[in-house]
Design a protein around this motif. Structure first.
Motif, PDB file in Angstrom:
ATOM      1  N   VAL A 105      13.502  13.114   0.424  1.00 23.25           N
ATOM      2  CA  VAL A 105      12.556  12.004   0.283  1.00 23.25           C
ATOM      3  C   VAL A 105      12.139  11.500   1.666  1.00 23.25           C
ATOM      4  CG1 VAL A 105      12.179   9.742  -0.771  1.00 23.25           C
ATOM      5  CG2 VAL A 105      13.742  11.363  -1.846  1.00 23.25           C
ATOM      6  N   VAL A 106      10.835  11.397   1.876  1.00 23.58           N
ATOM      7  CA  VAL A 106      10.302  10.989   3.179  1.00 23.58           C
ATOM      8  C   VAL A 106       9.439   9.740   2.991  1.00 23.58           C
ATOM      9  CG1 VAL A 106       8.834  11.717   5.113  1.00 23.58           C
ATOM     10  CG2 VAL A 106      10.170  13.426   3.863  1.00 23.58           C
ATOM     11  N   ASP A 107       9.629   8.754   3.866  1.00 20.69           N
ATOM     12  CA  ASP A 107       8.745   7.585   3.856  1.00 20.69           C
ATOM     13  C   ASP A 107       7.497   7.972   4.657  1.00 20.69           C
ATOM     14  OD1 ASP A 107       7.343   5.279   4.342  1.00 20.69           O
ATOM     15  OD2 ASP A 107       9.054   4.128   5.105  1.00 20.69           O
ATOM     16  N   VAL A 113       9.567  15.449  -0.816  1.00 17.10           N
ATOM     17  CA  VAL A 113       8.913  14.424  -1.637  1.00 17.10           C
ATOM     18  C   VAL A 113       8.358  13.354  -0.700  1.00 17.10           C
ATOM     19  CG1 VAL A 113       9.206  12.767  -3.509  1.00 17.10           C
ATOM     20  CG2 VAL A 113      10.571  14.857  -3.491  1.00 17.10           C
ATOM     21  N   PHE A 114       7.052  13.359  -0.522  1.00 20.12           N
ATOM     22  CA  PHE A 114       6.446  12.380   0.383  1.00 20.12           C
ATOM     23  C   PHE A 114       6.206  11.086  -0.388  1.00 20.12           C
ATOM     24  CE2 PHE A 114       5.383  16.531   2.241  1.00 20.12           C
ATOM     25  CZ  PHE A 114       6.093  16.374   3.422  1.00 20.12           C
ATOM     26  N   ASN A 115       7.024  10.093  -0.076  1.00 24.25           N
ATOM     27  CA  ASN A 115       7.041   8.842  -0.841  1.00 24.25           C
ATOM     28  C   ASN A 115       6.227   7.750  -0.122  1.00 24.25           C
ATOM     29  OD1 ASN A 115       7.881   7.123  -2.942  1.00 24.25           O
ATOM     30  ND2 ASN A 115       9.619   6.380  -1.738  1.00 24.25           N
ATOM     31  N   LYS A 116       6.059   6.648  -0.809  1.00 28.67           N
ATOM     32  CA  LYS A 116       5.339   5.464  -0.309  1.00 28.67           C
ATOM     33  C   LYS A 116       3.875   5.789  -0.011  1.00 28.67           C
ATOM     34  CE  LYS A 116       9.564   3.360   1.564  1.00 28.67           C
ATOM     35  NZ  LYS A 116      10.160   2.381   2.469  1.00 28.67           N
ATOM     36  N   CYS A 117       3.320   6.729  -0.780  1.00 26.93           N
ATOM     37  CA  CYS A 117       1.926   7.110  -0.556  1.00 26.93           C
ATOM     38  C   CYS A 117       0.984   5.938  -0.821  1.00 26.93           C
ATOM     39  CB  CYS A 117       1.546   8.289  -1.440  1.00 26.93           C
ATOM     40  SG  CYS A 117       2.180   9.806  -0.736  1.00 26.93           S
ATOM     41  N   ASP A 118       1.430   4.962  -1.608  1.00 22.94           N
ATOM     42  CA  ASP A 118       0.588   3.777  -1.837  1.00 22.94           C
ATOM     43  C   ASP A 118       0.312   3.024  -0.541  1.00 22.94           C
ATOM     44  OD1 ASP A 118       2.954   1.254  -2.334  1.00 22.94           O
ATOM     45  OD2 ASP A 118       3.530   3.344  -2.261  1.00 22.94           O
ATOM     46  N   SER A 170       5.582  20.984  -1.954  1.00 20.36           N
ATOM     47  CA  SER A 170       5.942  19.575  -1.803  1.00 20.36           C
ATOM     48  C   SER A 170       5.055  18.708  -2.684  1.00 20.36           C
ATOM     49  CB  SER A 170       5.807  19.156  -0.342  1.00 20.36           C
ATOM     50  OG  SER A 170       4.485  19.365   0.103  1.00 20.36           O
ATOM     51  N   VAL A 171       5.471  17.467  -2.885  1.00 18.66           N
ATOM     52  CA  VAL A 171       4.664  16.560  -3.707  1.00 18.66           C
ATOM     53  C   VAL A 171       4.523  15.209  -3.005  1.00 18.66           C
ATOM     54  CG1 VAL A 171       5.104  17.520  -6.009  1.00 18.66           C
ATOM     55  CG2 VAL A 171       6.755  15.964  -4.997  1.00 18.66           C
ATOM     56  N   ALA A 172       3.407  14.538  -3.294  1.00 20.89           N
ATOM     57  CA  ALA A 172       3.170  13.197  -2.752  1.00 20.89           C
ATOM     58  C   ALA A 172       3.336  12.210  -3.897  1.00 20.89           C
ATOM     59  CB  ALA A 172       1.762  13.122  -2.176  1.00 20.89           C
ATOM     60  N   VAL A 173       4.171  11.201  -3.702  1.00 23.21           N
ATOM     61  CA  VAL A 173       4.458  10.262  -4.793  1.00 23.21           C
ATOM     62  C   VAL A 173       4.502   8.820  -4.283  1.00 23.21           C
ATOM     63  CG1 VAL A 173       5.921  11.978  -5.966  1.00 23.21           C
ATOM     64  CG2 VAL A 173       6.972  10.261  -4.507  1.00 23.21           C
ATOM     65  N   SER A 174       4.592   7.911  -5.217  1.00 24.83           N
ATOM     66  CA  SER A 174       4.957   6.540  -4.890  1.00 24.83           C
ATOM     67  C   SER A 174       5.976   6.101  -5.928  1.00 24.83           C
ATOM     68  CB  SER A 174       3.740   5.620  -4.926  1.00 24.83           C
ATOM     69  OG  SER A 174       4.189   4.272  -4.967  1.00 24.83           O
ATOM     70  N   ALA A 175       7.192   5.873  -5.470  1.00 25.45           N
ATOM     71  CA  ALA A 175       8.229   5.408  -6.405  1.00 25.45           C
ATOM     72  C   ALA A 175       7.858   4.017  -6.903  1.00 25.45           C
ATOM     73  CB  ALA A 175       9.587   5.388  -5.718  1.00 25.45           C
ATOM     74  N   ARG A 176       7.059   3.306  -6.108  1.00 24.41           N
ATOM     75  CA  ARG A 176       6.687   1.941  -6.509  1.00 24.41           C
ATOM     76  C   ARG A 176       5.672   1.945  -7.659  1.00 24.41           C
ATOM     77  NH1 ARG A 176       6.224  -2.619  -2.321  1.00 24.41           N
ATOM     78  NH2 ARG A 176       8.458  -2.298  -2.615  1.00 24.41           N
ATOM     79  N   THR A 177       4.587   2.734  -7.512  1.00 27.97           N
ATOM     80  CA  THR A 177       3.541   2.703  -8.547  1.00 27.97           C
ATOM     81  C   THR A 177       3.744   3.772  -9.616  1.00 27.97           C
ATOM     82  OG1 THR A 177       2.134   4.280  -7.390  1.00 27.97           O
ATOM     83  CG2 THR A 177       1.841   1.960  -6.803  1.00 27.97           C
ATOM     84  N   GLY A 178       4.574   4.773  -9.310  1.00 27.74           N
ATOM     85  CA  GLY A 178       4.781   5.860 -10.279  1.00 27.74           C
ATOM     86  C   GLY A 178       3.803   7.006 -10.065  1.00 27.74           C
ATOM     87  N   ASP A 179       2.905   6.865  -9.113  1.00 27.26           N
ATOM     88  CA  ASP A 179       1.955   7.947  -8.824  1.00 27.26           C
ATOM     89  C   ASP A 179       2.692   9.219  -8.432  1.00 27.26           C
ATOM     90  OD1 ASP A 179      -0.344   6.723  -9.349  1.00 27.26           O
ATOM     91  OD2 ASP A 179      -1.038   6.508  -7.264  1.00 27.26           O
ATOM     92  N   GLY A 180       2.212  10.336  -8.946  1.00 29.31           N
ATOM     93  CA  GLY A 180       2.765  11.633  -8.519  1.00 29.31           C
ATOM     94  C   GLY A 180       4.027  12.047  -9.254  1.00 29.31           C
TER      95      GLY A 180
END
Ligand SMILES: Nc1nc2c(ncn2[C@@H]2O[C@H](COP(=O)(O)OP(=O)(O)OP(=O)(O)O)[C@@H](O)[C@H]2O)c(=O)[nH]1
Ligand SMILES: [Mg+2]
Length: 422
Positions: A283-285, A315-320, A338-348
């Motif tokens: 997981v990457v910020d 997992v590229f996180n905090k994309c928001d 790899s995937v781009a996500v936001s654990a906060r918004t649920g995107d990805g």
């Protein structure tokens, strides 16, 4: 422990191999660490030297300046961005009349305040004592020099030996206690292995969003806060993928640059979760300006744990929080799968789950078998480790269609009833 709102001065050294930029980032991180430990930074000092000096790490003149400035600013401690030798710490305390703390000690201190489980507490105490042991020598050697004559043992020396023995005894006791606790954990782990579900470990720089991602994926409620080293003790949760594959997801301690070696050593058991994993989610910020360096630092710790080269999904996180889509694209392109996500918004999340299914495909094979009812143990095993899609009982046998882990295929081959209908 640093008492709340203690005022501190940070010190970093710019020398060969360390550019000003590296140092500025490192000091910023040190500020966050100090903040996490409850201290307030009143000044950051940078010095440029070819290399650290043996007696003071920084120059003597600089040390005197810091002494003056800490008096003016009422700082009670000075925190150095590197690990100091026992002699350097002692000399710096003498010259500044302040408590001198190095980066390692600060990280150990934060870990100590975070440990919740018995294993976590034992591990951190062990790391602290191992850090202390060579420093005891430093504390006493100057006394023994004054008191011990040739061929005699001064009282300082004796005291040192007593203290050392005490610390060594305590270390031995902690190691014994830890071995006990770990035996118990080994039993738990065997229980999990029996199910034959793939292990997935969340790894990443501290504060990258590992716990948030675990919570988002599994509905767990692991504490996720904007603080460094929020998580120390591993938490494992079960997750069932849309294709019914069950997996075990473990969240554990985050990594950081210059993670003290004593910590890695004493947390090796906790970090075994990482070594045993079949798949890592790194997981990457992505919103962090230095995410590339953080990826490198995590890779370096993985190397120390012999876990480099394991199958990994980046997992590229905090994309928001990432405003420049170029950054996302460039990173996705650099790391295939790899995937781009936001654990906060649920995107990805859908893409992440899809990627998990792809990577774990080898763990699931679909088969159709006719198994005699006398083979109760085998039937029970298929239910336990596989996912039964269809089951029909005949007089003496059961016709079963199931997803099963590959290592069961061999034992089931004699009951194979041909390729299943989809
Ligand atoms: N904006 C935003 N914030 C996030 C996201 N994921 C996590 N955070 C925040 O980042 C902070 C750290 O998240 P954690 O989940 O505790 O991070 P961690 O990797 O478990 O951190 P440690 O356990 O300290 O190593 C928290 O304040 C989270 O709310 C995200 O996708 N977007
Ligand atoms: Mg966490």
């Amino acid at each position: 422990m640093i008492p709340a709102a203690e005022l501190v001065i940070l010190v970093g050294l710019e020398h060969e191999g360390v550019t000003r930029w590296d140092l500025q980032d490192s000091l910023e991180e040190l500020r966050l660490l100090a903040d996490t430990a409850g201290a307030k930074v009143v000044e950051s000092v940078i010095q440029r030297l070819d290399k650290p000096t043996a007696p003071f790490y920084i120059g003597k003149g600089k040390a005197e300046e810091i002494a003056k400035s800490s008096k003016e600013k009422h700082a009670t401690s000075v925190i150095f961005d590197d690990e100091l030798s026992p002699a350097q710490s002692r000399n710096l305390e003498e010259i500044t009349h302040r408590k001198v703390i190095d980066r390692t000690q600060l990280i150990l201190d934060i870990f100590a305040s975070r440990a919740r489980t018995r294993e976590g507490r034992l591990q951190i105490e062990l790391a602290q004592l191992q850090y202390l042991l060579p420093r005891l020598t430093g504390m006493w050697s100057h006394l023994s020099r004054q008191t011990g004559g040739i061929g005699t043992r001064g009282p300082g020396e004796t005291q040192l030996e007593v203290d050392r023995r005490r610390v060594q005894d305590r270390i031995a006791r902690l190691e014994r206690e830890l071995a006990e606790v770990r035996k118990h954990r080994g039993i738990q782990r065997e229980g999990r292995l029996r199910h034959n579900w793939p292990f997935i470990s969340l790894v990443g720089y501290t504060n990258a969003g590992k716990s948030s991602l675990l919570n988002r994926l599994t509905g767990a409620t692991v504490e996720a806060r904007d603080r460094l080293f929020e998580t120390l003790d591993p938490t494992t949760r079960q997750l069932t993928l849309p294709n019914h594959q069950k997996v075990l997801l473990t969240d554990t301690v985050g990594f950081i640059r210059k993670l003290p070696h004593t910590l890695i050593e004493s947390f090796k058991a906790t970090l075994e979760e990482v070594q045993l994993a079949n798949l890592l989610l790194h997981v990457v910020d992505l919103s962090h300006p230095r995410h590339a360096e953080q990826i490198e630092a995590v890779d370096a710790v993985l190397g120390e744990l012999d876990a480099k080269g394991k199958q990994t999904i980046m997992v590229f996180n905090k994309c928001d929080l990432v405003t420049d889509p170029e950054i996302v694209q460039a990173n996705l392109a650099r790391h295939p799968g790899s995937v781009a996500v936001s654990a906060r918004t649920g995107d990805g999340m859908a893409q992440l789950i899809q990627e998990l299914e792809i990577r774990l495909a080898a763990w699931r094979m679909q088969g159709r078998f006719v198994i005699p009812l006398t083979e109760q143990a085998l039937l029970a095993e298929i239910h336990r480790v596989g996912h039964v899609l269809d089951l029909k009982y005949g007089e003496a046998s059961a016709m079963i269609t199931a997803h099963i882990p590959p290592e069961l295929i061999g034992r089931l081959s004699k009951y194979d009833a041909g390729s299943p209908q989809k």
